[in-house]
Structure formats: C-alpha cells, structure tokens
Motif scaffolding. Structure first.
Motif, PDB file in Angstrom:
ATOM      1  N   THR A 138       0.826  -1.202   0.000  1.00 22.03           N
ATOM      2  CA  THR A 138       0.000   0.000   0.000  1.00 22.03           C
ATOM      3  C   THR A 138       0.861   1.253   0.000  1.00 22.03           C
ATOM      4  O   THR A 138       2.028   1.222   0.436  1.00 22.03           O
ATOM      5  CB  THR A 138      -0.919   0.027   1.226  1.00 22.03           C
ATOM      6  OG1 THR A 138      -0.116   0.100   2.422  1.00 22.03           O
ATOM      7  CG2 THR A 138      -1.779  -1.243   1.277  1.00 22.03           C
ATOM      8  N   GLN A 139       0.287   2.348  -0.452  1.00 19.17           N
ATOM      9  CA  GLN A 139       1.026   3.606  -0.463  1.00 19.17           C
ATOM     10  C   GLN A 139       1.394   4.069   0.953  1.00 19.17           C
ATOM     11  O   GLN A 139       2.524   4.533   1.167  1.00 19.17           O
ATOM     12  CB  GLN A 139       0.222   4.682  -1.192  1.00 19.17           C
ATOM     13  CG  GLN A 139       0.980   5.994  -1.384  1.00 19.17           C
ATOM     14  CD  GLN A 139       0.231   6.964  -2.287  1.00 19.17           C
ATOM     15  OE1 GLN A 139      -0.604   6.567  -3.080  1.00 19.17           O
ATOM     16  NE2 GLN A 139       0.540   8.247  -2.160  1.00 19.17           N
ATOM     17  N   PRO A 140       0.499   3.954   1.945  1.00 21.89           N
ATOM     18  CA  PRO A 140       0.906   4.320   3.312  1.00 21.89           C
ATOM     19  C   PRO A 140       2.087   3.496   3.818  1.00 21.89           C
ATOM     20  O   PRO A 140       2.942   4.023   4.543  1.00 21.89           O
ATOM     21  CB  PRO A 140      -0.365   4.042   4.133  1.00 21.89           C
ATOM     22  CG  PRO A 140      -1.476   4.209   3.153  1.00 21.89           C
ATOM     23  CD  PRO A 140      -0.947   3.669   1.870  1.00 21.89           C
ATOM     24  N   ALA A 141       2.146   2.211   3.462  1.00 24.88           N
ATOM     25  CA  ALA A 141       3.266   1.373   3.894  1.00 24.88           C
ATOM     26  C   ALA A 141       4.567   1.869   3.277  1.00 24.88           C
ATOM     27  O   ALA A 141       5.615   1.906   3.945  1.00 24.88           O
ATOM     28  CB  ALA A 141       3.014  -0.083   3.517  1.00 24.88           C
ATOM     29  N   VAL A 142       4.512   2.268   2.014  1.00 27.85           N
ATOM     30  CA  VAL A 142       5.699   2.802   1.343  1.00 27.85           C
ATOM     31  C   VAL A 142       6.127   4.107   2.012  1.00 27.85           C
ATOM     32  O   VAL A 142       7.320   4.318   2.290  1.00 27.85           O
ATOM     33  CB  VAL A 142       5.426   3.023  -0.157  1.00 27.85           C
ATOM     34  CG1 VAL A 142       6.545   3.824  -0.808  1.00 27.85           C
ATOM     35  CG2 VAL A 142       5.255   1.686  -0.859  1.00 27.85           C
ATOM     36  N   SER A 143       5.184   4.979   2.256  1.00 30.48           N
ATOM     37  CA  SER A 143       5.497   6.268   2.893  1.00 30.48           C
ATOM     38  C   SER A 143       6.115   6.060   4.266  1.00 30.48           C
ATOM     39  O   SER A 143       7.071   6.771   4.646  1.00 30.48           O
ATOM     40  CB  SER A 143       4.224   7.111   3.019  1.00 30.48           C
ATOM     41  OG  SER A 143       3.670   7.387   1.746  1.00 30.48           O
ATOM     42  N   ALA A 144       5.594   5.087   5.012  1.00 28.03           N
ATOM     43  CA  ALA A 144       6.117   4.813   6.359  1.00 28.03           C
ATOM     44  C   ALA A 144       7.555   4.320   6.295  1.00 28.03           C
ATOM     45  O   ALA A 144       8.404   4.713   7.116  1.00 28.03           O
ATOM     46  CB  ALA A 144       5.234   3.791   7.062  1.00 28.03           C
ATOM     47  N   ARG A 145       7.875   3.464   5.314  1.00 30.30           N
ATOM     48  CA  ARG A 145       9.244   2.956   5.198  1.00 30.30           C
ATOM     49  C   ARG A 145      10.218   4.067   4.828  1.00 30.30           C
ATOM     50  O   ARG A 145      11.341   4.131   5.361  1.00 30.30           O
ATOM     51  CB  ARG A 145       9.294   1.849   4.142  1.00 30.30           C
ATOM     52  CG  ARG A 145       8.614   0.565   4.561  1.00 30.30           C
ATOM     53  CD  ARG A 145       8.619  -0.448   3.430  1.00 30.30           C
ATOM     54  NE  ARG A 145       7.719  -1.560   3.711  1.00 30.30           N
ATOM     55  CZ  ARG A 145       7.355  -2.473   2.827  1.00 30.30           C
ATOM     56  NH1 ARG A 145       7.833  -2.392   1.575  1.00 30.30           N
ATOM     57  NH2 ARG A 145       6.546  -3.455   3.153  1.00 30.30           N
ATOM     58  N   ILE A 146       9.798   4.959   3.937  1.00 35.64           N
ATOM     59  CA  ILE A 146      10.671   6.064   3.539  1.00 35.64           C
ATOM     60  C   ILE A 146      10.894   7.015   4.715  1.00 35.64           C
ATOM     61  O   ILE A 146      12.017   7.477   4.953  1.00 35.64           O
ATOM     62  CB  ILE A 146      10.095   6.819   2.329  1.00 35.64           C
ATOM     63  CG1 ILE A 146       9.968   5.890   1.117  1.00 35.64           C
ATOM     64  CG2 ILE A 146      10.956   8.029   1.988  1.00 35.64           C
ATOM     65  CD1 ILE A 146      11.271   5.256   0.672  1.00 35.64           C
TER      66      ILE A 146
END
Length: 315
Positions: free
Chosen positions: A26-34
């Motif tokens: 998901t996009q939120p998961a990507v944002s959280a990792r970055i």
C-alpha cells in the motif's frame, strides 16, 4: 533490505503509488518505510516541495548504494539459496501466440523449479510489452522484438511462419474454383477484401503492408486490426476477408477444411520470438533462469499445431 528496495523503486518510478503497485503493498506502507529510513539516516531523501518524488542530493547518492545492495542480494540468493526458497511474484508478459502454443508448458517448468514463486501472466501485443518492460512493470516479456537499449537482454526462442488464409468458400475470382486451395491472388483480390491481422502498430501488420506494396505496388488496401487470435480466425472463417497469421495458429482449421492457404507472390517473413528482460536490481538470476526455461519449452513445442478452431462450434 525491504526498506532499501522500497526507497529504490520510489526513486526509479518517481512516485510512492507506483512503487506500492510494483511491490504489491500500500502507499501508506511505502510512505512509512521512507519516513523511517529518513529518520534513521537523519537526512531528507526526497524534495518535499516537489509534487513528484524528486531525489535530493543525498537521496541520489543513496540510490547508487541501494542498487549495489540489491544486486548483491540477488547474487547471494542465486549462489546459496535453494530454488524452493525463492518467494514473491514474478510477472511474465507474453503474446497470445505463445499462450496458445507452449506457455502452459513453461509455467509447469517454472512451478516445478520454483514451487513458492507466484507467476503473474499479462497477455498483450509486443509494442505494449515493450513499454511495460521499459517501465519495469513486468519482469520478463515473451514477444516478437528485442529492445536495443542498454541493460536490456534478448534471447531468441523460436520462429513461426506466417501465411495468408481465407474461408474455404470465399470466391477469389471467376477463375477460382471454390475447392482449389492453391489459388494465386492478384492485385484485385487484395483490393477487394480487407486483410484481417494484428493491429496496425504491430510487427506483423507492418510486414503485411510493406510486402504487399513491394510485391504488387498496391497502396490502397484495407487492414482490419484485431487483438484476438480467435476473433481473427472467426472473422476469416465467416468470409469477412483475408487473414494474416502465424501458420501454427491456423493449421488445425486448414486441416479441418474450414480455411485454405493462399498461394501468392506476397511472401511474409516469419515472426521471431524473444525472451526480453531488463537488467535491474533484483531478480536478475531468476530472469536469466526463466528465459532459459522458455528456450527449452519453445524447443519442445516448436512446430506443433494447436487447436484454436473447432468446426463443430461453427455449425
């Protein structure tokens, strides 16, 4: 490693949403990792003032290191891990001709060697597959062209002859008995009937136009572009026009007496098929391995006719 991989794909694809689609998250998961990576490194990796994910100077430097790390991971897995240990999704783009010949055999081979790998199949024409390879949307393409770009590898798989076919009862002219399967068409024939083949932007359609103009000097002809093998065959069988297809796709219809091959001065070149992949940061060894499996599957099945036409269904 997952965080570095996420960062790499955001940088390469230019957006968090595109990276999420690539990594099947998901996009939120990507944002959280970055955000976590930026916090741990104490630097901003993307310019917050840009709408597109634009790298900062530190971010551009990190891309180089992330790419090295991911390549080393790929080499490590290829050298040490058992094939059954490989997991994840591998996307293969393929033309419909190969779907109707030996693709199922290839999938069986892949499943036997990599039982925990999820195979995703995308069926499309070669120009579309070319774009998807360059966009890194698919891992491997089985198509009728190579790509002369740096970092793109192409392995030849097989060749299929191409022929013109018509319905058995289609009148070709006053001189043509309906039951004669070796009639030579002329300028008037190609002008009278449309040619039904792949869409205009494909290699086969381009070859058809070029060879007819070269052999007969015709410039005024109709090409009906269709993206479905079965639809092309159905339209030709219904007497709508002249079909141009790989012979392996129509051999069963010819044997059944539903279609006949035209003996013509217009000779179409064979279609060569290739396994094409982009040398990226991950799955390089897997791409090479599956390309080799595709070569083996093509060699086993090359030249075998397939059933795409059932005359019983057309009664």
């Amino acid at each position: 490693m997952r965080t570095f991989e996420t960062f790499y794909w955001v940088a390469k694809l230019g957006g968090f949403r595109a990276a999420a689609a690539k990594l099947h998250t998901t996009q939120p998961a990507v944002s959280a990792r970055i955000a976590q990576l930026e916090q741990e490194l104490g630097v901003e990796l993307f310019d917050a003032n840009r709408r597109r994910a634009t790298l900062t100077a530190r971010g551009a430097l990190l891309v180089e290191y992330a790419e090295r790390l991911l390549k080393v991971r790929d080499e490590l897995l290829a050298a040490v891990a058992q094939p059954a240990a490989l997991r994840g999704k591998f996307t293969i783009g393929t033309s419909e001709t190969l779907v109707r010949t030996w693709l199922s055999s290839l999938i069986e081979d892949i499943s036997a060697r990599y039982p925990n790998l999820i195979i995703d199949i995308a069926v499309d024409n070669s120009p579309e597959l070319r774009q998807r390879i360059l966009a890194q949307d698919i891992d491997l393409a089985l198509m009728t062209e190579t790509i002369p770009n740096d970092g793109v590898h192409g392995v030849k798989l097989c060749s299929y002859e191409v022929c013109f076919v018509v319905a058995r009862g289609l009148p070709l002219g006053a001189h043509d008995p309906v039951d004669d399967c070796a009639t030579r068409p002329d300028d008037e024939l190609f002008s009278r009937y449309p040619i039904i083949t792949w869409p205009a932007y494909t290699l086969l359609s381009t070859n058809v136009l070029a060879r007819i103009r070269e052999a007969l000097g015709l410039a005024d002809m109709r090409i009906w572009g269709v993206s479905s093998v079965q639809t092309i065959i159905d339209m030709v069988h219904a007497g709508r026009g002249i079909g141009a297809l790989s012979s392996v796709l129509v051999q069963d219809a010819i044997d059944a007496g539903a279609l006949r091959v035209l003996d013509t001065s217009v000779v179409l070149p064979a279609l060569d098929y290739y396994a094409v992949y982009l040398e990226g940061t991950s799955n390089n060894a897997l791409k090479r391995s599956i390309s080799a499996l595709a070569q083996e599957a093509a060699a086993r099945h090359h030249g075998q006719a397939i059933q795409v036409f059932d005359p019983i269904d057309k009664k």
